[in-house]
Design a protein around this motif. Structure first.
Motif, PDB file in Angstrom:
ATOM      1  N   ARG A   8      -7.201  12.374  -4.013  1.00  0.00           N
ATOM      2  CA  ARG A   8      -7.972  11.240  -3.511  1.00  0.00           C
ATOM      3  C   ARG A   8      -7.614   9.945  -4.239  1.00  0.00           C
ATOM      4  N   LEU A   9      -7.224  10.062  -5.492  1.00  0.00           N
ATOM      5  CA  LEU A   9      -6.750   8.886  -6.212  1.00  0.00           C
ATOM      6  C   LEU A   9      -5.439   8.374  -5.625  1.00  0.00           C
ATOM      7  N   VAL A  10      -4.581   9.312  -5.214  1.00  0.00           N
ATOM      8  CA  VAL A  10      -3.319   8.918  -4.569  1.00  0.00           C
ATOM      9  C   VAL A  10      -3.611   8.147  -3.288  1.00  0.00           C
ATOM     10  N   LEU A  11      -4.561   8.638  -2.503  1.00  0.00           N
ATOM     11  CA  LEU A  11      -4.949   7.945  -1.269  1.00  0.00           C
ATOM     12  C   LEU A  11      -5.514   6.566  -1.575  1.00  0.00           C
ATOM     13  N   GLN A  12      -6.389   6.489  -2.564  1.00  0.00           N
ATOM     14  CA  GLN A  12      -6.991   5.207  -2.919  1.00  0.00           C
ATOM     15  C   GLN A  12      -5.929   4.194  -3.340  1.00  0.00           C
ATOM     16  N   ARG A  13      -4.976   4.646  -4.139  1.00  0.00           N
ATOM     17  CA  ARG A  13      -3.911   3.735  -4.598  1.00  0.00           C
ATOM     18  C   ARG A  13      -3.044   3.275  -3.432  1.00  0.00           C
ATOM     19  N   ALA A  14      -2.797   4.172  -2.478  1.00  0.00           N
ATOM     20  CA  ALA A  14      -1.999   3.797  -1.305  1.00  0.00           C
ATOM     21  C   ALA A  14      -2.709   2.722  -0.496  1.00  0.00           C
ATOM     22  N   VAL A  15      -4.023   2.866  -0.346  1.00  0.00           N
ATOM     23  CA  VAL A  15      -4.794   1.864   0.401  1.00  0.00           C
ATOM     24  C   VAL A  15      -4.795   0.533  -0.335  1.00  0.00           C
ATOM     25  N   GLU A  16      -5.002   0.577  -1.647  1.00  0.00           N
ATOM     26  CA  GLU A  16      -5.069  -0.661  -2.426  1.00  0.00           C
ATOM     27  C   GLU A  16      -3.714  -1.360  -2.518  1.00  0.00           C
ATOM     28  N   ALA A  17      -2.629  -0.647  -2.259  1.00  0.00           N
ATOM     29  CA  ALA A  17      -1.293  -1.257  -2.289  1.00  0.00           C
ATOM     30  C   ALA A  17      -1.001  -2.077  -1.039  1.00  0.00           C
ATOM     31  N   LEU A  18      -1.839  -1.940  -0.017  1.00  0.00           N
ATOM     32  CA  LEU A  18      -1.643  -2.693   1.221  1.00  0.00           C
ATOM     33  C   LEU A  18      -1.885  -4.184   0.996  1.00  0.00           C
ATOM     34  N   GLY A  20       1.452  -4.840   0.986  1.00  0.00           N
ATOM     35  CA  GLY A  20       2.761  -4.598   0.396  1.00  0.00           C
ATOM     36  C   GLY A  20       3.848  -5.446   1.036  1.00  0.00           C
ATOM     37  N   ALA A  21       5.074  -5.259   0.583  1.00  0.00           N
ATOM     38  CA  ALA A  21       6.200  -6.018   1.143  1.00  0.00           C
ATOM     39  C   ALA A  21       6.484  -5.619   2.581  1.00  0.00           C
ATOM     40  N   ASP A  22       6.208  -4.359   2.921  1.00  0.00           N
ATOM     41  CA  ASP A  22       6.438  -3.836   4.269  1.00  0.00           C
ATOM     42  C   ASP A  22       5.172  -3.099   4.691  1.00  0.00           C
ATOM     43  N   VAL A  23       4.412  -3.699   5.599  1.00  0.00           N
ATOM     44  CA  VAL A  23       3.116  -3.119   5.958  1.00  0.00           C
ATOM     45  C   VAL A  23       3.263  -1.742   6.590  1.00  0.00           C
ATOM     46  N   ALA A  24       4.323  -1.533   7.382  1.00  0.00           N
ATOM     47  CA  ALA A  24       4.526  -0.220   8.007  1.00  0.00           C
ATOM     48  C   ALA A  24       4.796   0.846   6.950  1.00  0.00           C
ATOM     49  N   GLU A  25       5.588   0.515   5.950  1.00  0.00           N
ATOM     50  CA  GLU A  25       5.891   1.460   4.873  1.00  0.00           C
ATOM     51  C   GLU A  25       4.625   1.756   4.067  1.00  0.00           C
ATOM     52  N   SER A  26       3.821   0.723   3.814  1.00  0.00           N
ATOM     53  CA  SER A  26       2.585   0.923   3.063  1.00  0.00           C
ATOM     54  C   SER A  26       1.598   1.778   3.850  1.00  0.00           C
ATOM     55  N   LEU A  27       1.503   1.556   5.165  1.00  0.00           N
ATOM     56  CA  LEU A  27       0.615   2.363   5.994  1.00  0.00           C
ATOM     57  C   LEU A  27       1.114   3.802   6.089  1.00  0.00           C
ATOM     58  N   HIS A  28       2.429   3.973   6.051  1.00  0.00           N
ATOM     59  CA  HIS A  28       2.995   5.326   6.040  1.00  0.00           C
ATOM     60  C   HIS A  28       2.501   6.094   4.816  1.00  0.00           C
ATOM     61  N   ASP A  29       2.444   5.422   3.661  1.00  0.00           N
ATOM     62  CA  ASP A  29       1.967   6.078   2.447  1.00  0.00           C
ATOM     63  C   ASP A  29       0.502   6.499   2.593  1.00  0.00           C
ATOM     64  N   VAL A  30      -0.292   5.657   3.256  1.00  0.00           N
ATOM     65  CA  VAL A  30      -1.701   5.994   3.485  1.00  0.00           C
ATOM     66  C   VAL A  30      -1.817   7.198   4.416  1.00  0.00           C
ATOM     67  N   ALA A  31      -1.075   7.164   5.530  1.00  0.00           N
ATOM     68  CA  ALA A  31      -1.129   8.269   6.492  1.00  0.00           C
ATOM     69  C   ALA A  31      -0.663   9.573   5.863  1.00  0.00           C
ATOM     70  N   ALA A  32       0.354   9.505   5.007  1.00  0.00           N
ATOM     71  CA  ALA A  32       0.870  10.712   4.355  1.00  0.00           C
ATOM     72  C   ALA A  32      -0.121  11.270   3.341  1.00  0.00           C
ATOM     73  N   ALA A  33      -0.908  10.396   2.719  1.00  0.00           N
ATOM     74  CA  ALA A  33      -1.860  10.842   1.699  1.00  0.00           C
ATOM     75  C   ALA A  33      -3.139  11.426   2.308  1.00  0.00           C
ATOM     76  N   ALA A 139     -11.075   3.849   6.320  1.00  0.00           N
ATOM     77  CA  ALA A 139     -10.934   2.934   7.461  1.00  0.00           C
ATOM     78  C   ALA A 139     -11.529   1.565   7.125  1.00  0.00           C
ATOM     79  N   GLU A 140     -12.671   1.574   6.468  1.00  0.00           N
ATOM     80  CA  GLU A 140     -13.314   0.305   6.108  1.00  0.00           C
ATOM     81  C   GLU A 140     -12.459  -0.500   5.139  1.00  0.00           C
ATOM     82  N   ARG A 141     -11.905   0.176   4.146  1.00  0.00           N
ATOM     83  CA  ARG A 141     -11.072  -0.527   3.166  1.00  0.00           C
ATOM     84  C   ARG A 141      -9.744  -0.957   3.786  1.00  0.00           C
ATOM     85  N   LEU A 142      -9.194  -0.130   4.674  1.00  0.00           N
ATOM     86  CA  LEU A 142      -7.968  -0.515   5.378  1.00  0.00           C
ATOM     87  C   LEU A 142      -8.175  -1.826   6.125  1.00  0.00           C
TER      88      LEU A 142
END
Length: 245
Positions: A8-18, A20-33, A139-142
């Motif tokens: 869950r920390l990995v997911l939280q960090r992925a969301v907080e990284a949005l 990012g330089a590439d929004v699609a890549e950052s969202l990919h990290d969220v979806a993968a987590a 979803a809310e934080r996204l």
């Protein structure tokens, strides 16, 4: 329990990284987590065009690449998404990707939809109430992190094509069946062509010229002794069935 906290920390960090330089890549990290952090098997994120009701697929996890390719190239509007959420797994879109359970949360800014987070399962695996609360919080934080992302049609289409391109280039071509006679690039292009894409659309996706696409198709047709899109579709489907046996 410790593993769950870490996931869950990995997911939280992925969301907080949005974003990012590439929004699609950052969202990919969220979806993968997400599937790792909660009891689901797949996750997709779509963003809405500014001043339009069209939703573009920018991230997907836990879905076969050919299904992601199809979903990203098809239009989905907010009314269609609402119907999908209302009908659930009986909806044609859910059945097409094999989902037997799905759940969606709108990414909203003061009630205005910015996008859609959709999670699902192909088996009897289900999230508990705690998991669903985490999906809602994600979803809310996204939505908060994505309010300033450019959502022009051109920007979202480019991001969606980037997702498909990555999947196409990362997918290992099959080594069995009729398509084994083709070179990897010929196989990739023939599969895209069988999915209904034009030479121009394939060229845009793979960042090559339409002439190069037509050359690869011509060589693939010659190697397989076929002469039409219908024959190409049939042979691709047969090859996919062989991969499942």
């Amino acid at each position: 329990m410790a593993d769950r906290v870490t996931e869950r920390l990995v997911l939280q960090r992925a969301v907080e990284a949005l974003p990012g330089a590439d929004v699609a890549e950052s969202l990919h990290d969220v979806a993968a987590a997400l599937p790792v952090a909660v009891s689901i098997e797949s996750a997709t994120v779509r963003l809405r065009e500014a001043d339009s009701d069209r939703l573009h697929l920018l991230a997907a996890a836990g879905i076969p690449s050919r299904d992601v390719r199809r979903l990203s190239l098809e239009q989905l509007t907010i009314p269609q998404a609402r119907t999908l959420l209302a009908v659930g797994p009986e909806h044609s879109l859910a059945r097409r990707v094999g989902l037997v359970w799905l759940h969606g949360r709108w990414l909203a800014d003061e009630g205005d939809p910015l996008g859609l987070l959709l999670v699902g399962s192909r088996t009897h695996r289900r999230p508990d109430d705690d998991d669903l609360e985490l999906v809602a919080a994600t979803a809310e934080r996204l939505a908060e992190r994505l309010t300033r992302v450019e959502r022009s049609p051109a920007a979202l289409r480019a991001a969606s094509l980037s997702l498909v391109r990555r999947l196409v280039l990362e997918t290992t071509p099959s080594l069995n069946g009729p398509l084994a006679e083709l070179r990897p690039r010929e196989q990739t292009i023939l599969e895209l062509y069988a999915d209904g894409l034009s030479a121009g659309e394939i060229a845009d996706l793979l960042v090559i010229s339409p002439h190069t696409v037509r050359t690869h198709l011509k060589l693939a047709f010659k190697r397989l002794d076929i002469h039409s899109r219908e024959e190409a579709t049939d042979i691709v489907r047969r090859d996919q069935l062989l991969m499942l046996l």
